[in-house]
Design a protein around this motif. Sequence first.
Motif, PDB file in Angstrom:
ATOM      1  N   GLN A  66       0.444  -1.346   0.168  1.00  0.00           N
ATOM      2  CA  GLN A  66       0.073   0.021  -0.088  1.00  0.00           C
ATOM      3  C   GLN A  66       1.098   0.999   0.036  1.00  0.00           C
ATOM      4  OE1 GLN A  66      -3.340   0.622   3.532  1.00  0.00           O
ATOM      5  NE2 GLN A  66      -4.261   2.271   2.473  1.00  0.00           N
ATOM      6  N   ILE A  67       1.760   0.955   0.500  1.00  0.00           N
ATOM      7  CA  ILE A  67       2.882   1.776   0.625  1.00  0.00           C
ATOM      8  C   ILE A  67       3.399   2.297  -1.039  1.00  0.00           C
ATOM      9  CG2 ILE A  67       4.716   2.988   1.159  1.00  0.00           C
ATOM     10  CD1 ILE A  67       4.388   1.947   4.407  1.00  0.00           C
ATOM     11  N   VAL A  68       4.347   1.262  -1.255  1.00  0.00           N
ATOM     12  CA  VAL A  68       4.155   1.865  -2.795  1.00  0.00           C
ATOM     13  C   VAL A  68       3.439   2.348  -3.760  1.00  0.00           C
ATOM     14  CG1 VAL A  68       5.248   0.761  -4.871  1.00  0.00           C
ATOM     15  CG2 VAL A  68       5.997  -0.382  -2.421  1.00  0.00           C
ATOM     16  N   ALA A  69       2.008   2.111  -3.457  1.00  0.00           N
ATOM     17  CA  ALA A  69       0.950   1.632  -4.417  1.00  0.00           C
ATOM     18  C   ALA A  69       0.545   3.937  -4.264  1.00  0.00           C
ATOM     19  CB  ALA A  69      -0.167   1.567  -3.766  1.00  0.00           C
ATOM     20  N   ILE A  70       0.592   4.290  -2.623  1.00  0.00           N
ATOM     21  CA  ILE A  70       0.459   5.442  -2.528  1.00  0.00           C
ATOM     22  C   ILE A  70       1.597   5.950  -3.922  1.00  0.00           C
ATOM     23  CG2 ILE A  70       0.697   7.360  -0.453  1.00  0.00           C
ATOM     24  CD1 ILE A  70      -0.676   5.365   0.680  1.00  0.00           C
ATOM     25  N   ARG A  71       2.914   6.036  -2.862  1.00  0.00           N
ATOM     26  CA  ARG A  71       3.789   6.582  -3.726  1.00  0.00           C
ATOM     27  C   ARG A  71       4.022   6.650  -5.561  1.00  0.00           C
ATOM     28  NH1 ARG A  71       9.880   8.404  -2.391  1.00  0.00           N
ATOM     29  NH2 ARG A  71      10.071   8.573  -4.847  1.00  0.00           N
ATOM     30  N   LYS A  72       3.388   5.425  -5.579  1.00  0.00           N
ATOM     31  CA  LYS A  72       3.377   5.771  -6.882  1.00  0.00           C
ATOM     32  C   LYS A  72       1.756   6.562  -7.750  1.00  0.00           C
ATOM     33  CE  LYS A  72       5.138   0.997  -7.913  1.00  0.00           C
ATOM     34  NZ  LYS A  72       4.595  -0.227  -8.731  1.00  0.00           N
ATOM     35  N   ASP A  73       1.441   6.440  -7.211  1.00  0.00           N
ATOM     36  CA  ASP A  73      -0.163   7.931  -7.658  1.00  0.00           C
ATOM     37  C   ASP A  73       0.152   8.674  -7.170  1.00  0.00           C
ATOM     38  OD1 ASP A  73      -2.491   7.401  -8.208  1.00  0.00           O
ATOM     39  OD2 ASP A  73      -2.626   8.365  -6.246  1.00  0.00           O
ATOM     40  N   LEU A  74       0.881   8.859  -6.518  1.00  0.00           N
ATOM     41  CA  LEU A  74       0.894  10.429  -5.907  1.00  0.00           C
ATOM     42  C   LEU A  74       3.120  10.662  -7.121  1.00  0.00           C
ATOM     43  CD1 LEU A  74       2.342  10.674  -2.355  1.00  0.00           C
ATOM     44  CD2 LEU A  74       0.748  11.440  -3.179  1.00  0.00           C
ATOM     45  N   ASP A  75       3.691   9.832  -8.115  1.00  0.00           N
ATOM     46  CA  ASP A  75       4.219  10.766  -8.813  1.00  0.00           C
ATOM     47  C   ASP A  75       4.011  10.541  -9.770  1.00  0.00           C
ATOM     48  OD1 ASP A  75       7.033  10.699  -7.533  1.00  0.00           O
ATOM     49  OD2 ASP A  75       6.932   8.622  -7.239  1.00  0.00           O
ATOM     50  N   ARG A  76       2.498   9.806 -10.030  1.00  0.00           N
ATOM     51  CA  ARG A  76       1.939   9.613 -11.081  1.00  0.00           C
ATOM     52  C   ARG A  76       1.208  11.355 -11.602  1.00  0.00           C
ATOM     53  NH1 ARG A  76      -0.376   5.350 -10.634  1.00  0.00           N
ATOM     54  NH2 ARG A  76      -2.167   6.086 -10.252  1.00  0.00           N
ATOM     55  N   HIS A  77       1.110  11.097 -10.327  1.00  0.00           N
ATOM     56  CA  HIS A  77      -0.273  12.790 -10.818  1.00  0.00           C
ATOM     57  C   HIS A  77       0.569  14.426 -10.360  1.00  0.00           C
ATOM     58  CE1 HIS A  77      -3.172  10.114  -9.802  1.00  0.00           C
ATOM     59  NE2 HIS A  77      -4.070  10.129 -11.358  1.00  0.00           N
ATOM     60  N   GLY A  78       2.323  14.037 -10.434  1.00  0.00           N
ATOM     61  CA  GLY A  78       3.126  14.616  -9.729  1.00  0.00           C
ATOM     62  C   GLY A  78       3.292  15.710  -8.366  1.00  0.00           C
ATOM     63  N   HIS A  79       2.781  14.523  -7.530  1.00  0.00           N
ATOM     64  CA  HIS A  79       2.009  15.912  -6.104  1.00  0.00           C
ATOM     65  C   HIS A  79       3.792  15.417  -5.641  1.00  0.00           C
ATOM     66  CE1 HIS A  79      -2.006  16.874  -7.352  1.00  0.00           C
ATOM     67  NE2 HIS A  79      -1.920  15.338  -7.232  1.00  0.00           N
ATOM     68  N   GLU A  80       4.201  16.073  -3.868  1.00  0.00           N
ATOM     69  CA  GLU A  80       5.161  15.361  -3.383  1.00  0.00           C
ATOM     70  C   GLU A  80       4.881  13.736  -2.819  1.00  0.00           C
ATOM     71  OE1 GLU A  80       7.934  15.279   0.163  1.00  0.00           O
ATOM     72  OE2 GLU A  80       5.733  15.372  -0.036  1.00  0.00           O
ATOM     73  N   ALA A  81       5.849  13.213  -2.906  1.00  0.00           N
ATOM     74  CA  ALA A  81       5.472  11.714  -2.287  1.00  0.00           C
ATOM     75  C   ALA A  81       6.324  11.054  -1.171  1.00  0.00           C
ATOM     76  CB  ALA A  81       5.393  10.895  -3.888  1.00  0.00           C
ATOM     77  N   GLY A  82       7.046  12.572  -0.501  1.00  0.00           N
ATOM     78  CA  GLY A  82       7.996  11.557   0.657  1.00  0.00           C
ATOM     79  C   GLY A  82       7.479  10.338   1.568  1.00  0.00           C
ATOM     80  N   ALA A  83       8.267  10.148   2.564  1.00  0.00           N
ATOM     81  CA  ALA A  83       7.619   9.489   3.545  1.00  0.00           C
ATOM     82  C   ALA A  83       6.951  10.282   4.346  1.00  0.00           C
ATOM     83  CB  ALA A  83       9.119   8.851   3.973  1.00  0.00           C
ATOM     84  N   ALA A  84       7.484  11.153   4.513  1.00  0.00           N
ATOM     85  CA  ALA A  84       6.329  11.733   5.399  1.00  0.00           C
ATOM     86  C   ALA A  84       5.201  12.314   4.682  1.00  0.00           C
ATOM     87  CB  ALA A  84       7.157  13.439   6.230  1.00  0.00           C
ATOM     88  N   THR A  85       5.218  12.201   3.356  1.00  0.00           N
ATOM     89  CA  THR A  85       3.500  12.884   2.956  1.00  0.00           C
ATOM     90  C   THR A  85       2.621  11.614   2.920  1.00  0.00           C
ATOM     91  OG1 THR A  85       4.238  14.518   1.309  1.00  0.00           O
ATOM     92  CG2 THR A  85       2.436  13.557   0.381  1.00  0.00           C
ATOM     93  N   ILE A  86       3.822  10.438   2.538  1.00  0.00           N
ATOM     94  CA  ILE A  86       2.868   9.618   2.443  1.00  0.00           C
ATOM     95  C   ILE A  86       2.187   9.080   3.727  1.00  0.00           C
ATOM     96  CG2 ILE A  86       2.998   6.370   2.253  1.00  0.00           C
ATOM     97  CD1 ILE A  86       5.267   6.738   0.480  1.00  0.00           C
ATOM     98  N   ALA A  87       2.906   9.231   4.866  1.00  0.00           N
ATOM     99  CA  ALA A  87       2.814   8.619   6.402  1.00  0.00           C
ATOM    100  C   ALA A  87       1.254   9.493   6.652  1.00  0.00           C
ATOM    101  CB  ALA A  87       3.639   8.793   7.140  1.00  0.00           C
ATOM    102  N   ALA A  88       1.516  10.498   6.367  1.00  0.00           N
ATOM    103  CA  ALA A  88      -0.128  11.366   6.136  1.00  0.00           C
ATOM    104  C   ALA A  88      -0.894  11.125   6.034  1.00  0.00           C
ATOM    105  CB  ALA A  88       0.317  13.478   5.892  1.00  0.00           C
ATOM    106  N   HIS A  89      -0.553  10.863   4.802  1.00  0.00           N
ATOM    107  CA  HIS A  89      -2.491   9.980   4.052  1.00  0.00           C
ATOM    108  C   HIS A  89      -2.259   8.676   4.539  1.00  0.00           C
ATOM    109  CE1 HIS A  89      -2.636  12.115  -0.129  1.00  0.00           C
ATOM    110  NE2 HIS A  89      -1.756  12.202   0.228  1.00  0.00           N
ATOM    111  N   LEU A  90      -1.703   7.783   4.706  1.00  0.00           N
ATOM    112  CA  LEU A  90      -2.196   7.352   5.848  1.00  0.00           C
ATOM    113  C   LEU A  90      -3.047   7.073   6.483  1.00  0.00           C
ATOM    114  CD1 LEU A  90       1.258   4.660   5.563  1.00  0.00           C
ATOM    115  CD2 LEU A  90      -1.092   4.298   4.269  1.00  0.00           C
TER     116      LEU A  90
END
Length: 382
Positions: A66-90
């Motif tokens: 799920q962490i990898v899927a969030i990273r890929k989705d954020l990257d695909r849409h040109g959004h900031e995709a760092g570890a802290a951002t992924i943690a906020a989404h989780l």
Amino acid sequence: MPELVVTAVLVEGRTKSEVARDYGVSRRWVITLVQRFLAEGEAGLQPRSRRPRRSPTRTATALEDQIVAIRKDLDRHGHEAGAATIAAHLIRRHGASPAVSTIWRILTARGFVTAQPHKRPKSSYVRFEAAQPNERWQVDITHWPLADGTDTEICNWLDDHSRYCLASTAAAVFTAPAIDAAYRATAAQHGDPAGVLTDNGAVFTGRYRGGGRVALEVTLHARGVILSHSRPYHPQTCGKVERFHQTQKRWLATQPDPTTTAGLQAQLDRFAAYYNTVRPHRALGRRTPTEAYTARPKAAASGIPLIDGHFRVRHDKIDSNGKLTLRHNSRLHHIGLGRRHAGTPVLVLVHDLHIRVLSTSGRLLRDLILDPSRDYQPQAST
């Protein structure tokens, strides 16, 4: 040595305690080696990994995916995709998240993190932030091409305290009056701020060009809004809006190329809505700009017109046609004085639209209020 230990016990018939003492190992280790040899033969004496057979605290594979899927989705849409951002989404999805360091290790193991060159330490930066929303707005213009390569300008207005995108507007080119109109529209929606910070572009100030005050300066001073500028060639002063340009362009690069300015504007509107209400911002403790913008009372302009002493004094000479040329609000105007004064050295006093032309002996040759809508300012009819 394992073979010697086993031989000493099984072939020589020595006790396990004696063998452990002679070889400097524990009695438990001697027992283990003998048991492995009896069960597996020579293979049982080979070195084995100390890695535990199971790890109860290890992040579940499903969560890693799920962490990898969030990273890929954020990257695909040109959004900031760092570890802290992924943690906020989780946290938003599940109410909990692994530690940021854990997410970073997962991304590294999956090949999403590449080594970065050594950067300037954050402690060396001098950071400032307005204490209230609307205490200071930052504004700047950047560029983006249309599908056919036509250059288009984007004017972004950002609240310094909350990073809230107040307005993002596309146009073929922004003139000083267009910037003033953009400010008036933004202030009508959000209120006049206490201050505005810009760079030294000609549409923001005329201070370095001998052209008087531009439209934005006149409006802000009339409303009691303090206008300040970064020092020349130092974009770090307007760093928040400059950083916003980067984030915006990274997102635009993932979108279809717009064919018209209106199409680009629609993309800017979608990005601003996501940026303000969805994207967790690192500088805001992972709050969204909207949450930060609405969390505190807003600052406001004094409403008292500012007397800034912006008077222009220039020495000039009336041309052969009896005219003077004066720039106001980035536009040239011609002031008629009559051929009888051709070649006369004069002193020109300018305060906004009020202009006085005097001879070097102090004689008043003309006193007028400039009409900005006309290139030529004719003499008064007699």
